[in-house]
Design an enzyme around this catalytic site. Structure first.
Site, PDB file in Angstrom:
ATOM      1  N   THR A  34       4.096  12.661   5.922  1.00  9.68           N
ATOM      2  CA  THR A  34       5.565  14.295   6.248  1.00  9.68           C
ATOM      3  C   THR A  34       5.444  15.432   7.407  1.00  9.68           C
ATOM      4  OG1 THR A  34       5.516  14.126   3.855  1.00  9.68           O
ATOM      5  CG2 THR A  34       6.078  15.938   4.415  1.00  9.68           C
ATOM      6  N   ASP A 218      11.701   8.194   3.796  1.00 10.19           N
ATOM      7  CA  ASP A 218      10.300   8.051   3.533  1.00 10.19           C
ATOM      8  C   ASP A 218      10.409   7.571   2.231  1.00 10.19           C
ATOM      9  OD1 ASP A 218       7.975   9.142   3.161  1.00 10.19           O
ATOM     10  OD2 ASP A 218       8.423  10.394   1.791  1.00 10.19           O
ATOM     11  N   GLU A 219       9.214   7.173   2.152  1.00 13.79           N
ATOM     12  CA  GLU A 219       8.928   5.880   1.082  1.00 13.79           C
ATOM     13  C   GLU A 219       9.491   4.865   1.169  1.00 13.79           C
ATOM     14  OE1 GLU A 219       6.202   6.846  -0.185  1.00 13.79           O
ATOM     15  OE2 GLU A 219       6.159   8.502  -0.815  1.00 13.79           O
ATOM     16  N   ARG A 602      -5.437   9.287  -4.472  1.00 11.57           N
ATOM     17  CA  ARG A 602      -5.048  10.733  -5.303  1.00 11.57           C
ATOM     18  C   ARG A 602      -6.463  11.691  -4.715  1.00 11.57           C
ATOM     19  NH1 ARG A 602      -0.732   9.568  -3.276  1.00 11.57           N
ATOM     20  NH2 ARG A 602      -1.610   7.675  -2.988  1.00 11.57           N
TER      21      ARG A 602
END
Length: 669
Positions: A34, A218-219, A602
């Site tokens: 990002t 993105d993604e 995560r």
């Protein structure tokens, strides 16, 4: 600008400065993607003289688009760069913008309706005359996949041979005709229709190619075939593209995502440059080693190895438990003591699981410990079908030009008004350029409508008109109660659902009415104010849950893109993760492995993994094996307690927790 660029590592800097040919950035978990996207937007405006209105950044959810826009605006403000006109959006929001601009070219009236999942299910149910919900949902999913694969009804009908597929293809054809008659689109059409338009109308395509001079996505690994083809058309002339993705985090094949779109870029754009971001800024080396060990068992499109400067960190703890109930209580007890001992926020913790049903025991344990929690990705109260039904009536009462609200209201409950009547009405008002509600009162429509259907429509219209008149004179609660009673909504719920579900759903309606009444009285709001408030709540419902000091519960799918200091990954058993339906299919097994990889990555500081040795299956208690992915993690800085049948809090933990609690009480006293 130089100060901002100096904060990037070498690969990030190369990604920002690469402009004139297509770029694919393979961005590992926690690698600052990002930051790269936002910095590149600033670089394009400041150093490359791009007009912000010609730059579009796309991501997949409203939440991530909102967060990216916030971060971009903050960066632009810091660098004193004017970003007015910049577009940061989702694929579907961009598609909607295109449809609104080009509705004439698509023979859509400007006030076309967008049907939600519930609306489309009802249409498919009417067409198919089926009452089996799973079957209707199967048809809905298949139609969605066909659209995502760019297959129109005629193409599908010419290809299918199987009897069931042929039946579904015929339903697809009727469904497509119904949407056209209604001047309505479904969620998939927001991508499908712009692609079809661009593919057949060069003038419109050129207009949007000129508008979007630089495209950032993105993604990218989550794109489906339709989205990829739309992107190809948009950048065909300029080749100004930065796509950011990670094949190791592709976990949405079940909804049409095609991880090979990353590979297709190399085939379709021979001048494509690939840059890998492998430095992780999120997790400790211990966590990354485990993640790398898991994912290396997959066939790789792009080899990479995540690394970090954050140090070795704490050991990963693997906890076996006798059954899932003991597992839930053990994990929440450990979480609670950890929280007390470290005097940290509950929002720093997340409990991850493969499937939604696993949350039930965790929720129960959290309530027993009086710990606040929030379920990420859970359904909003206002998104429940019964609430949307009543809200549709309220929307129509305050604005009878709302065609989507009209269609939902006039067909819920059913009034003997069939699909053909709605199609006739839709075609009539399209020519007259009026709303569907206004159309039912016109002589011209009365001529073409069957008497009994016209009577039903006029009776419905009169009912709405009466409520519109009365809403100016009576309390909101009176309107709501009269509405629900008049349409016999409770009886309708019992007709279309089992007794248990119907009772629960009607209780939701009563709760909704009570809330609206209380809110309207307290804030001195009228019905129009309340409908606008509901719309705003829906828009804001998924924003910034991290601001709530509560333990997060989340499926692995919903956790992608997020990070937490302390992660508890539960239910790591064969049949759960990997899911039993994927265990004998190599491609699906690889996606399950990517899902485990997402869960592990995560974690920032600490990772705890747990599993049960026994579970009830089919009413019987059965032994189960722990997930193969635990073995694949290796044993580097990992505490594996598998030699014990059940792990409970040991004396040292209890003593530490008690001491921490006593110290906390002293401070607060």
């Amino acid at each position: 600008m130089n100060n901002i660029l100096s904060q990037l590592n070498q690969e990030q800097l190369l990604s920002v400065k690469h402009i004139h040919t297509p770029l694919l950035i393979i961005a590992g978990a926690g690698s600052g993607k990002t930051k790269v996207i936002t910095t590149k937007i600033a670089y394009l405006i400041k150093e490359c003289n791009f007009n912000p209105k010609n730059i579009t950044a796309i991501t997949f959810t409203n939440k991530s688009a909102h967060e990216m826009l916030e971060r971009t605006n903050l960066l632009l403000k810091t660098a004193q760069i004017d970003g007015k006109g910049l577009t940061v959006t989702t694929f579907h929001s961009l598609g909607l913008r295109i449809l609104k601009s080009e509705c004439g070219a698509l023979n859509l009236k400007s006030s076309f309706s967008i049907l939600d999942s519930y609306d489309t299910l009802k249409i498919i149910s009417d067409i198919s005359k089926a009452h089996d919900k799973p079957f209707i949902k199967k048809i809905q999913s298949q139609i969605s996949l066909w659209k995502n694969q760019l297959l129109n009804p005629q193409q599908v009908l010419s290809q299918v041979t199987d009897g069931l597929e042929k039946e579904m293809a015929q339903i697809y054809s009727s469904y497509d005709a119904t949407l056209k008659a209604y001047h309505a689109v479904d969620f998939d059409d927001l991508i499908y229709l712009p692609y079809m338009l661009f593919n057949t109308n060069q003038e419109v395509l050129y207009k949007w190619q000129q508008k979007i001079r630089y495209l950032l996505i993105d993604e990218y690994q989550d794109t489906n075939t339709c989205q990829y083809q739309l992107v190809k058309l948009l950048i065909m002339r300029s080749k100004m593209l930065s796509a950011v993705g990670d094949d190791d985090q592709s976990i949405y094949a079940w909804r049409g995502a095609n991880v090979t779109n990353l590979e297709n870029l190399q085939t379709d754009f021979k001048d494509l440059t690939v840059i890998k971001l492998e430095q992780n800024y999120r997790s400790t080396t211990t966590i990354l080693n485990a993640a790398n060990n898991i994912i290396k068992n997959n066939i790789k499109l792009f080899n990479k190895n995540l690394w970090s400067k954050l140090g070795t960190g704490n050991q990963i703890n693997i906890i076996p438990c006798k059954n899932d109930e003991i597992e839930a209580n053990t994990i929440i007890s450990k979480l609670n003591i950890h929280n007390i001992k470290n005097n940290t926020k509950y929002s720093n913790y997340v409990v991850l699981y493969r499937s939604n049903h696993q949350a039930r025991l965790i929720e129960q344990a959290l309530r027993n410990h009086h710990i606040p929690y929030i379920i990420s990705g859970g359904q909003s109260f206002f998104e429940k079908a019964e609430i949307k039904d009543i809200t549709a009536y309220l929307r129509l009462i305050v604005n009878d030009d709302d065609d989507a609200a009209f269609i939902r209201s006039v067909t819920t409950p059913k009034r003997g008004i069939g699909q053909k009547a709605i199609e006739k009405l839709a075609n009539y008002v399209s020519v007259r350029k009026i709303s569907m509600f206004a159309g039912i009162f016109e002589e011209g429509f009365a001529v073409i409508c069957k008497d009994h259907q016209l009577d039903e429509l006029l009776q419905f219209g009169t009912f709405i008109n009466n409520l519109q008149f009365r809403m100016q004179k009576v309390e909101v609660s009176e309107i709501l109660n009269e509405l629900v009673s008049s349409i016999q909504y409770e009886a309708y719920l019992y007709e279309c659902d089992n007794e248990k579900n119907a009772k629960k759903r009607f209780e939701n309606v009563l709760t909704f009415i009570g809330w609206l009444d209380k809110k309207a009285s307290a804030d001195n709001k009228n019905l129009t104010d309340m409908v606008q408030m509901i719309t705003l709540i829906n828009l804001l419902s998924n924003q910034k849950p991290e601001e709530i000091n509560a333990v997060h519960l989340s499926t692995l799918h919903a956790s992608k893109g997020l990070e937490y200091p302390y992660v508890y990954l539960i239910g790591c058993e064969e049949g759960t993760i990997p899911h039993h339906e994927a265990m004998n299919h190599e491609n699906r097994l690889e996606e399950e492995r990517r899902l485990m990889y997402v869960g592990v990555t995560r974690a920032q500081y600490e990772l705890t993994i747990s599993y049960a040795n026994e579970k009830k299956q089919g009413g019987e208690l059965r032994k189960i094996e722990r997930s193969r992915f635990i073995e694949e993690m290796g044993d580097n800085n990992i505490i594996d307690n598998s030699q014990l049948k059940n792990i409970k809090l040991n004396d040292a933990e209890l003593k530490d927790g008690l001491t921490a609690l006593q110290n906390l009480l002293k401070v607060s006293g």
